[in-house]
Design a protein around this motif. Structure first.
Motif, PDB file in Angstrom:
ATOM      1  N   SER A 145      -6.627   3.885  -1.258  1.00 21.54           N
ATOM      2  CA  SER A 145      -5.177   3.839  -1.500  1.00 21.54           C
ATOM      3  C   SER A 145      -4.501   3.135  -0.327  1.00 21.54           C
ATOM      4  O   SER A 145      -5.090   2.996   0.762  1.00 21.54           O
ATOM      5  CB  SER A 145      -4.606   5.257  -1.628  1.00 21.54           C
ATOM      6  OG  SER A 145      -4.706   5.922  -0.382  1.00 21.54           O
ATOM      7  N   GLY A 146      -3.263   2.754  -0.572  1.00 16.37           N
ATOM      8  CA  GLY A 146      -2.479   2.170   0.508  1.00 16.37           C
ATOM      9  C   GLY A 146      -2.218   3.195   1.599  1.00 16.37           C
ATOM     10  O   GLY A 146      -2.165   2.862   2.790  1.00 16.37           O
ATOM     11  N   THR A 147      -2.050   4.445   1.188  1.00 15.85           N
ATOM     12  CA  THR A 147      -1.845   5.527   2.162  1.00 15.85           C
ATOM     13  C   THR A 147      -3.001   5.568   3.157  1.00 15.85           C
ATOM     14  O   THR A 147      -2.805   5.622   4.374  1.00 15.85           O
ATOM     15  CB  THR A 147      -1.744   6.876   1.421  1.00 15.85           C
ATOM     16  OG1 THR A 147      -0.581   6.847   0.604  1.00 15.85           O
ATOM     17  CG2 THR A 147      -1.678   8.047   2.372  1.00 15.85           C
ATOM     18  N   VAL A 159      -3.050   2.587   5.579  1.00 14.40           N
ATOM     19  CA  VAL A 159      -2.106   2.742   6.690  1.00 14.40           C
ATOM     20  C   VAL A 159      -2.652   3.757   7.708  1.00 14.40           C
ATOM     21  O   VAL A 159      -2.601   3.537   8.923  1.00 14.40           O
ATOM     22  CB  VAL A 159      -0.723   3.173   6.149  1.00 14.40           C
ATOM     23  CG1 VAL A 159       0.174   3.659   7.272  1.00 14.40           C
ATOM     24  CG2 VAL A 159      -0.077   2.014   5.391  1.00 14.40           C
ATOM     25  N   TYR A 163       8.490   2.493   3.689  1.00 14.57           N
ATOM     26  CA  TYR A 163       7.552   3.376   2.982  1.00 14.57           C
ATOM     27  C   TYR A 163       6.133   2.886   3.211  1.00 14.57           C
ATOM     28  O   TYR A 163       5.818   1.717   2.954  1.00 14.57           O
ATOM     29  CB  TYR A 163       7.853   3.397   1.479  1.00 14.57           C
ATOM     30  CG  TYR A 163       6.909   4.313   0.718  1.00 14.57           C
ATOM     31  CD1 TYR A 163       6.887   5.674   0.979  1.00 14.57           C
ATOM     32  CD2 TYR A 163       6.024   3.811  -0.237  1.00 14.57           C
ATOM     33  CE1 TYR A 163       6.017   6.524   0.311  1.00 14.57           C
ATOM     34  CE2 TYR A 163       5.148   4.651  -0.915  1.00 14.57           C
ATOM     35  CZ  TYR A 163       5.145   6.005  -0.633  1.00 14.57           C
ATOM     36  OH  TYR A 163       4.279   6.842  -1.290  1.00 14.57           O
ATOM     37  N   HIS A 164       5.291   3.784   3.689  1.00  6.16           N
ATOM     38  CA  HIS A 164       3.911   3.399   3.963  1.00  6.16           C
ATOM     39  C   HIS A 164       2.934   4.392   3.344  1.00  6.16           C
ATOM     40  O   HIS A 164       1.834   4.583   3.861  1.00  6.16           O
ATOM     41  CB  HIS A 164       3.683   3.309   5.477  1.00  6.16           C
ATOM     42  CG  HIS A 164       4.608   2.354   6.168  1.00  6.16           C
ATOM     43  ND1 HIS A 164       4.499   0.983   6.034  1.00  6.16           N
ATOM     44  CD2 HIS A 164       5.694   2.560   6.970  1.00  6.16           C
ATOM     45  CE1 HIS A 164       5.458   0.389   6.746  1.00  6.16           C
ATOM     46  NE2 HIS A 164       6.201   1.320   7.311  1.00  6.16           N
ATOM     47  N   GLY A 165       3.349   5.082   2.287  1.00  2.00           N
ATOM     48  CA  GLY A 165       2.462   6.036   1.644  1.00  2.00           C
ATOM     49  C   GLY A 165       2.788   7.455   2.034  1.00  2.00           C
ATOM     50  O   GLY A 165       3.828   7.732   2.662  1.00  2.00           O
ATOM     51  N   GLU A 209       6.978  -3.314   6.799  1.00  2.00           N
ATOM     52  CA  GLU A 209       6.766  -4.067   5.551  1.00  2.00           C
ATOM     53  C   GLU A 209       7.584  -5.353   5.699  1.00  2.00           C
ATOM     54  O   GLU A 209       8.814  -5.272   5.821  1.00  2.00           O
ATOM     55  CB  GLU A 209       7.346  -3.326   4.355  1.00  2.00           C
ATOM     56  CG  GLU A 209       6.785  -1.978   4.034  1.00  2.00           C
ATOM     57  CD  GLU A 209       7.764  -1.227   3.116  1.00  2.00           C
ATOM     58  OE1 GLU A 209       7.683  -1.390   1.894  1.00  2.00           O
ATOM     59  OE2 GLU A 209       8.617  -0.496   3.640  1.00  2.00           O
ATOM     60  N   ASP A 215       2.456  -4.048   6.858  1.00  2.00           N
ATOM     61  CA  ASP A 215       2.044  -3.336   5.652  1.00  2.00           C
ATOM     62  C   ASP A 215       2.317  -4.260   4.471  1.00  2.00           C
ATOM     63  O   ASP A 215       3.452  -4.406   4.018  1.00  2.00           O
ATOM     64  CB  ASP A 215       2.818  -2.021   5.524  1.00  2.00           C
ATOM     65  CG  ASP A 215       2.345  -1.200   4.325  1.00  2.00           C
ATOM     66  OD1 ASP A 215       1.637  -1.763   3.457  1.00  2.00           O
ATOM     67  OD2 ASP A 215       2.692  -0.003   4.251  1.00  2.00           O
ATOM     68  N   VAL A 269       0.818  -3.879   1.523  1.00  2.00           N
ATOM     69  CA  VAL A 269       0.356  -3.193   0.312  1.00  2.00           C
ATOM     70  C   VAL A 269       1.086  -3.766  -0.908  1.00  2.00           C
ATOM     71  O   VAL A 269       0.479  -4.045  -1.939  1.00  2.00           O
ATOM     72  CB  VAL A 269       0.565  -1.675   0.456  1.00  2.00           C
ATOM     73  CG1 VAL A 269       0.509  -0.959  -0.880  1.00  2.00           C
ATOM     74  CG2 VAL A 269      -0.485  -1.092   1.392  1.00  2.00           C
ATOM     75  N   MET A 270       2.378  -3.946  -0.777  1.00  3.72           N
ATOM     76  CA  MET A 270       3.146  -4.495  -1.892  1.00  3.72           C
ATOM     77  C   MET A 270       3.297  -6.009  -1.796  1.00  3.72           C
ATOM     78  O   MET A 270       3.213  -6.723  -2.774  1.00  3.72           O
ATOM     79  CB  MET A 270       4.534  -3.863  -1.907  1.00  3.72           C
ATOM     80  CG  MET A 270       4.842  -3.155  -3.190  1.00  3.72           C
ATOM     81  SD  MET A 270       6.581  -2.751  -3.270  1.00  3.72           S
ATOM     82  CE  MET A 270       6.454  -1.137  -3.951  1.00  3.72           C
ATOM     83  N   ALA A 320      -3.472  -2.986  -0.630  1.00  2.75           N
ATOM     84  CA  ALA A 320      -3.820  -2.042  -1.714  1.00  2.75           C
ATOM     85  C   ALA A 320      -3.387  -2.732  -3.005  1.00  2.75           C
ATOM     86  O   ALA A 320      -3.455  -3.962  -3.103  1.00  2.75           O
ATOM     87  CB  ALA A 320      -3.136  -0.691  -1.535  1.00  2.75           C
ATOM     88  N   LYS A 321      -2.934  -1.975  -3.959  1.00  2.00           N
ATOM     89  CA  LYS A 321      -2.356  -2.496  -5.206  1.00  2.00           C
ATOM     90  C   LYS A 321      -3.154  -3.658  -5.815  1.00  2.00           C
ATOM     91  O   LYS A 321      -4.185  -3.428  -6.411  1.00  2.00           O
ATOM     92  CB  LYS A 321      -0.893  -2.849  -4.984  1.00  2.00           C
ATOM     93  CG  LYS A 321      -0.069  -1.603  -4.568  1.00  2.00           C
ATOM     94  CD  LYS A 321       1.385  -1.752  -4.869  1.00  2.00           C
ATOM     95  CE  LYS A 321       2.226  -0.644  -4.267  1.00  2.00           C
ATOM     96  NZ  LYS A 321       2.276   0.577  -5.005  1.00  2.00           N
TER      97      LYS A 321
HETATM   98  C1  LIG Z   1       4.343  -0.797   1.475  1.00  2.00           C
HETATM   99  C2  LIG Z   1       3.509   0.327   0.957  1.00  2.00           C
HETATM  100  N1  LIG Z   1       2.614   0.908   1.770  1.00  2.00           N
HETATM  101  C3  LIG Z   1       1.826   1.902   1.356  1.00  2.00           C
HETATM  102  C4  LIG Z   1       1.911   2.376   0.075  1.00  2.00           C
HETATM  103  C5  LIG Z   1       1.024   3.497  -0.367  1.00  2.00           C
HETATM  104  O1  LIG Z   1       0.072   3.014  -1.260  1.00  2.00           O
HETATM  105  P1  LIG Z   1      -0.669   4.041  -2.253  1.00  2.00           P
HETATM  106  O2  LIG Z   1       0.339   4.470  -3.257  1.00  2.00           O
HETATM  107  O3  LIG Z   1      -1.792   3.218  -2.826  1.00  2.00           O
HETATM  108  O4  LIG Z   1      -1.166   5.154  -1.402  1.00  2.00           O
HETATM  109  C6  LIG Z   1       2.817   1.802  -0.812  1.00  2.00           C
HETATM  110  C7  LIG Z   1       2.930   2.295  -2.201  1.00  2.00           C
HETATM  111  O5  LIG Z   1       3.788   1.939  -2.947  1.00  2.00           O
HETATM  112  C8  LIG Z   1       3.643   0.758  -0.360  1.00  2.00           C
HETATM  113  O6  LIG Z   1       4.548   0.184  -1.157  1.00  2.00           O
END
Ligand SMILES: Cc1ncc(COP(=O)(O)O)c(C=O)c1O
Length: 463
Positions: free
Chosen positions: A139-141, A144, A167-169, A238, A271, A273-274, A297-298
């Protein structure tokens, strides 16, 4: 394209409109309502993903194909959310289906390396100039969490700086000032925000190790780094804030972060992820700023659970199990065959030409949304970059987290439900994105539906 439907006189109050929309929503989704009731008996609130929940209940989605999804009652929607930006190709992409199907009968996960892991790692390393090496998680969580661990281990420091509203999870350390209420004095003033724990259950002393600064405020972060820079392990940002409202960073801000972290021996973490989907090499390619570490992630999982983090070899090599004191990073499904194969197929089907094409669709979407809102006399800001769009209702121009936090959330939720009734599936906070399964006609259909939705609740929006 925009749509302006001449308005018949509508004298309903906002609360009458809200009641009508909710009644129409309930009438159109009896099966989703029944499934929600069943789920409530075994899951709190019938929910297992807080961000995707909305009142009165979310639609149960039965299936998807390309850019369309179908709910449990058989109604179809243009999917303008793509599982919160992660499904770059929409649903059922043939390349992804073939790659996954090939592995299903012969084993999905082994506690062993596989070829697809290396292939996906090569794709990421080839695309992202700042990434020499990468590791995978689920996961992105987790991405991070591991990137912060790497930075803390590398620097021997513990302090982390994040952006207010970033937001980083759901990892405890980054649940600081994710959605703080700017009117609450505990959040501090605009240019010197104070970190607040985002959800009950996160240790209160988390804010001792994680502090916040406002996005795009070079003076504020310079001041913070002057005061505490030598304690900072990592600054995480981000480059385009997603959850906060699709808010792109200023070039000068990211450049300042790079200079300040170098000056103080801290690591810079992007970050992505998005935002990785926004350019072939991640949005860092557009900004021309090289972070030390990047989280992913994603889209890199092709629709399956995934995370990844990578960066400078000297930082990543800390995880080498053959090294003298390796960092621990494990997970039962890390690098599993299904996710890796799907990720390779999804990334191979996302060359720079497709990135540019869906970014252009994003631009068409944003300008059409702006035109439709203006033509209907609705005050709003449409934010975004590339394939991302965010709609913020209200007179206040939205440039920062605090601007976005000030919008009338109830109005956004009303427009969200109305959009669903018009066949467009967006996030309850009116976040949207395009996918390769779309073309210009898809966007025009979205805009026509958006025009009908806005017009249908216009007295509430214009109030
Ligand atoms: C910038 C960012 N980092 C981390 C995450 C967390 O990712 P995950 O939902 O896969 O844990 C998200 C989720 O939307 C995100 O947008």
């Amino acid at each position: 394209m925009s749509v302006h439907v001449p308005m018949a006189v509508d004298s309903r109050t906002r609360s009458e409109i809200e009641a009508d929309v909710v009644a129409d929503y309930r009438a159109s989704s009896p099966r989703s309502a029944a499934l929600h009731e069943a789920a409530r008996k075994v899951m709190p609130g019938g929910d297992t993903r807080t961000v995707a929940f909305h009142a009165p209940y979310p639609l149960a989605v039965a299936e998807g194909q390309g850019c369309r999804i179908q709910d449990a009652d058989g109604r179809t929607y243009i999917d303008l959310l793509n599982n919160y930006t992660s499904l770059i190709h929409g649903h059922g992409h043939p390349g992804v289906v073939a790659a996954v199907s090939a592995h299903l009968p012969t084993g999905t996960a082994f506690p062993a390396p596989n070829e697809a892991q290396t292939k996906l790692a090569e794709i990421i390393v080839d695309r992202v100039a700042s990434v020499d090496m990468v590791r995978f998680c689920n996961s992105g969580t987790e991405a991070v969490m591991n990137a912060l661990r790497a930075a803390r281990a590398f620097t021997g420091r513990e302090l982390v700086i994040k952006m207010e509203g970033g937001y980083h999870g759901t990892y405890d350390d980054v649940e600081v000032s994710v959605h703080p209420d700017p009117r609450d004095p505990a959040s501090g003033p605009d240019h010197a925000p104070i970190g607040v724990v985002g959800t009950r259950g996160v240790p209160r002393n988390t804010t001792e190790n994680v502090i916040v600064t406002p996005m795009n405020d070079v003076d504020a972060v310079s001041r913070l780094m002057r005061e505490r820079g030598d304690e900072v392990a990592a600054l995480i940002v981000e480059p385009v804030m997603g959850s906060a409202g699709m808010l792109p960073a200023d070039h000068a801000f990211l450049e300042a972060l790079r200079a300040l972290t170098l000056e103080h021996g801290a690591l810079l973490i992007f970050d992505e992820v998005m935002s990785f989907r926004l350019e072939a090499g991640g949005v860092q390619e557009h900004y021309r700023v090289r972070p030390d570490l990047t989280t992913f992630a994603k889209i890199i999982g092709g629709g399956f659970p995934v995370g990844g983090f990578g960066g400078r070899a000297s930082v990543m090599e800390q995880f080498d199990p053959l090294g003298p004191t390796p960092l621990w990073q494990s997970g039962t499904f890390n690098g599993n065959l299904i996710t890796m194969a799907a990720g390779v197929a999804a990334m191979e089907a996302y060359p720079p030409s497709e990135v540019a094409r869906i970014n252009a669709l994003g631009e068409r979407l944003r300008s059409g949304l702006r035109d439709t809102l203006a033509e209907n006399d609705v005050e709003a800001t449409v934010t975004g970059y590339g394939s991302f769009a965010g709609v913020h209702l209200g007179a206040r121009e939205v440039r920062s987290y605090r601007d976005a936090a000030a919008v009338d959330k109830g109005l956004a939720r009303l427009l969200h439900l109305t959009l669903l009734l018009e066949g467009v599936y967006a996030a309850p906070r009116l976040m949207m994105c395009t996918s390769t399964a779309m073309n210009e006609k898809t966007i025009d259909d979205v805009l026509a539906a958006f025009g009908r939705a806005v017009n249908g609740i216009r007295p509430a929006l214009a109030a």
